[in-house]
Design an enzyme around this catalytic site. Structure first.
Site, PDB file in Angstrom:
ATOM      1  N   HIS A 279       0.821  -1.214   0.000  1.00 53.88           N
ATOM      2  CA  HIS A 279       0.000   0.000   0.000  1.00 53.88           C
ATOM      3  C   HIS A 279       0.855   1.266   0.000  1.00 53.88           C
ATOM      4  O   HIS A 279       2.046   1.254   0.322  1.00 53.88           O
ATOM      5  CB  HIS A 279      -0.968   0.000   1.190  1.00 53.88           C
TER       6      HIS A 279
ATOM      7  N   CYS B  96       2.412  -4.693   7.015  1.00 53.79           N
ATOM      8  CA  CYS B  96       2.195  -4.528   5.579  1.00 53.79           C
ATOM      9  C   CYS B  96       3.421  -3.896   4.928  1.00 53.79           C
ATOM     10  O   CYS B  96       4.302  -3.369   5.606  1.00 53.79           O
ATOM     11  CB  CYS B  96       0.967  -3.656   5.329  1.00 53.79           C
TER      12      CYS B  96
END
Length: 519
Positions: free
Chosen positions: A410, A429
């Site tokens: 992301h 992440c």
């Protein structure tokens, strides 16, 4: 009209014919050694072998197999192979007197070139037994002959399987040593092991299993050269090389023409196309237990081989990127909500509104979260979602792929962090440095990409999910030493301490200093 008795007679003849064919085929799969004694006498010149028979050998072979069972790495596979082949001495009869077994032992003796202990493969013992067979007077009785045939067969079979497995699959199963390893990795099975035993040309087989990867060859060359990397001891350099050679032997490498790969210790993402990097960028990965590199390969403690991952470490995995979500809503994980969001909200009543975070209780939105007494709130009592905005922790886009660790690639509003050398900073992440370029690489010049580009710049963002027309594989991996495009070895700090874990399991298989000095 066909009479019933005629039909039954024809069926019986057909059935008998099938049984005969099956019997012939089965027999043809096994070598006929009715002249075993004469064959071995001719090859050895030792009269003791004249009286050798397949039946006599089989009886002794069974005994030796039972005695040696505890010394075999894969006793069931080896026992099955010889049982199905009538205890035929394939290595002694077909490969010993033409030099094949000696040649095989020479390969085993050079295992230190792969960072492996040659003594595991019993090259010296094999050569001694081969020499005994070639000495006309060394074997003095038929019983001794049978025992030595069985021993050489089992020794060669066991070592050939072990050597083949080591070079083709590695010594260690990463799934067994790493707590957060979710990459599909092929391990050796009985079919692979039997293929080794059934090889008719041992040299061709041994050459075929030598790793061909240019990366492997360059690390192997560095191991043989025995140099010292800048800022490291010779011992640490050696350990870097052997753990990464082992990683290269694992059957977990991408085979697709196009894929995304993230190397955690390098904090880098590459889009690979036809074996070359078509796009690369900096990334930020999950926090690790060894970001200050205090745990190293210089000094090793036995307890270090137990993998104790930090809760925010990015896992190793492979999956398929199937969609991109532009201007995403961040469904804040409960662990982050409890340890961070609720703490911040208790200290600053305007924190949630300033960050665009909505609060939910029992699935319903709380209209006035400023009235909540966060000091008395229970874990899991509230859920939190951050609306799309320039402050959203996921940035303007996230790339989705299925996994059980709730991680994805992301964007991020915290761009300055990409300027740091140590970029193990996220909750798990992977934050990407150039998300728009990644979107372009995945979607190409399509309408979907045009939508992504437009919506990412929208001052009033709303979530939009676009599916990839063709899914793209993603691999999140962990490599601390490799050769760059110029052939220069690159080393990276062991940010998660995974080199140390691997070394702990691998060290019992490594060559000693004298074996390495002989390279």
């Amino acid at each position: 009209m066909i009479q019933p008795h005629t039909f039954r007679r024809s069926a019986f003849i057909l059935f008998a014919s099938v049984l005969t064919i099956v019997a012939l085929v089965t027999q043809s799969c096994k070598k006929s050694r009715s002249d075993l004694g004469a064959e071995l006498y001719k090859k050895t010149g030792n009269k003791i072998f004249k009286d050798a028979t397949p039946e006599g050998l089989a009886e002794v072979f069974k005994q030796v197999l039972a005695e040696e069972k505890g010394n075999l790495t894969n006793p069931k596979t080896i026992a099955s192979f010889y049982e199905q082949n009538g205890y035929d001495p394939v290595f002694v009869a077909d490969h010993t007197f033409n030099g094949d077994v000696d040649l095989t032992a020479n390969y085993f003796a050079k295992a230190s070139e792969h960072g492996l202990d040659p003594s595991m493969f019993k090259a010296g013992e094999i050569k001694q037994l081969v020499a005994k067979f070639k000495d006309k007077k060394a074997i003095k009785s038929l019983d001794e002959a049978y025992h030595d045939i069985a021993k050489l067969e089992l020794l060669t079979a066991n070592s050939l399987i072990n050597y083949s497995n080591a070079l083709q699959y590695g010594m260690i199963s990463p799934r067994k040593i790493y707590a957060r390893y979710f990459t599909q990795t092929i391990r050796p099975d009985s079919i692979a092991m039997l293929n080794a035993l059934r090889a008719t040309n041992l040299k061709s087989f041994l050459d075929s299993i030598q790793p061909k990867d240019p990366q492997y060859k360059m690390l192997q060359k560095a191991l043989i050269a025995g140099g010292t990397a800048q800022g490291m001891t010779k011992e640490e350099t050696l350990r870097y090389l052997v753990v990464n050679l082992e990683r290269l032997r694992w059957k977990n490498k991408p085979k697709e023409n196009k894929y995304v790969i993230v190397n955690i210790p390098d904090y880098r993402l590459d889009v690979m196309e036809n074996g070359k990097s078509a796009l690369n960028m900096k990334v930020i990965v999950g926090e690790g237990r060894n970001t200050d590199n205090q745990i190293s390969l210089v000094e090793y403690d036995e307890s270090d081989k137990i993998d104790r991952p930090f809760s925010r470490e990015t896992p190793q995995l492979n999956s398929m990127i199937y969609a991109a979500q532009v201007n995403p809503v961040w469904n804040i994980p409960q662990s982050i909500a409890t340890k961070e969001i609720m703490v911040e909200a208790a200290q600053d009543p305007y924190y949630l509104s300033n960050k665009g975070i909505d609060v939910y209780k029992n699935g319903k939105k709380v209209e006035d979260p400023e009235t909540i007494d966060w000091s008395g709130a229970q874990k899991g009592e509230y859920e939190f979602k951050q609306r799309p905005s320039e402050d959203n922790s996921l940035g303007n886009i996230k790339f989705l792929f299925k996994n059980n660790s709730s991680v994805y690639l992301h964007d991020t509003p915290a761009k300055n962090a990409f300027n740091q050398n140590m970029r193990a900073l996220s909750h798990g992440c992977v934050r990407v440095g150039d998300p728009l370029a990644l979107a372009h690489s995945l979607f190409g010049e399509s309408n979907a990409y045009q939508t992504i580009e437009k919506n990412m710049a929208d001052p009033k963002p709303s979530p939009t999910t676009l599916s990839l027309p063709k899914k793209v594989p993603v691999y999140i991996t962990y490599v601390t030493c490799w050769a760059d495009e110029n052939g220069t070895l690159q080393y990276r700090p062991d940010v998660y301490g995974l080199d140390v874990v691997l070394y702990g399991h691998l060290k019992k298989f490594l060559p000693n200093s004298s074996q390495l000095a002989a390279l």
